[in-house]
Structures are given as structure tokens and as C-alpha cells.
Design an enzyme around this catalytic site. Sequence first.
Site, short mmCIF file in Angstrom:
data_model
loop_
_atom_site.label_atom_id
_atom_site.label_comp_id
_atom_site.label_asym_id
_atom_site.label_seq_id
_atom_site.Cartn_x
_atom_site.Cartn_y
_atom_site.Cartn_z
N CYS A 42 109.19 29.21 2.73
CA CYS A 42 108.38 29.34 1.51
C CYS A 42 108.58 28.10 0.63
O CYS A 42 109.40 27.23 0.92
CB CYS A 42 108.78 30.60 0.74
SG CYS A 42 110.41 30.49 -0.04
N CYS A 45 112.21 27.56 -0.55
CA CYS A 45 113.09 27.12 0.54
C CYS A 45 112.85 25.64 0.82
O CYS A 45 113.80 24.88 1.01
CB CYS A 45 112.82 27.94 1.80
SG CYS A 45 113.15 29.71 1.58
#
Length: 112
Positions: A42, A45
Site C-alpha cells: 500500500c 508501506c
Amino acid sequence: MTLFGLKKDKSSCHSATNNGDTIKHGKANDASVEVKVLGTGCAKCNALEVAVKEALTELGMDTAIEHVTDFTQIASYGVMTTPALVVNGKVVSYGKVLKKDEAIAFIQKERA
């Protein structure tokens, strides 16, 4: 509640989900440190990975960053909230995007 003595940041991106495998980024490993970003890919991240890359560059380290996206591998570290940073096999942060300076501090601490 704390895990590994770290406070949980409520702004974490999400709980880990099975979304892939391990992706290696960067050049050959620096012998002194192993760095992994745990997360499903995501935006948060990926932002952690960028901050860690910047930290390694500032430290003058030519270390590859391994981005672990497989839920089973992430869970094996005891991490259920991503993103997380692992340095030399130790979870040093989870559930938040670190700033470059924070990443530098964790890397230097574990490198010593």
C-alpha cells in the site's frame, strides 16, 4: 497495547493481508546490516520503503531492501499491522511510516 515494546500508531495503513511474496530492491547487501520492509504494497508501506532508502543513502550504505509482502512471512515476525521495519532480523518499528531520520536512528542502533 505494545508489541516488542513499541507503541501502536493508530495511523497504520492496515492489517497485513496475503497480497504477494518478497520483492528485493536495491543493490548488493551491505555486510553489516539486513533491512526488510514488511507490508502489502500500500501507499504507506511504499512510503516507508522510500524513507528507508533515503536513510541508507544518507548513511552511505549500499544495502538492498527486501520488501516482504507475503502475509505468512509478515506474521512470522509477529507483525499484524503494517508497515513494519526489520533490521538484522529484529522488528524495530511497526504500524507507522517512519521519517528518514527515525529510520537512520533504528539502522544505526542495530548496526552497532
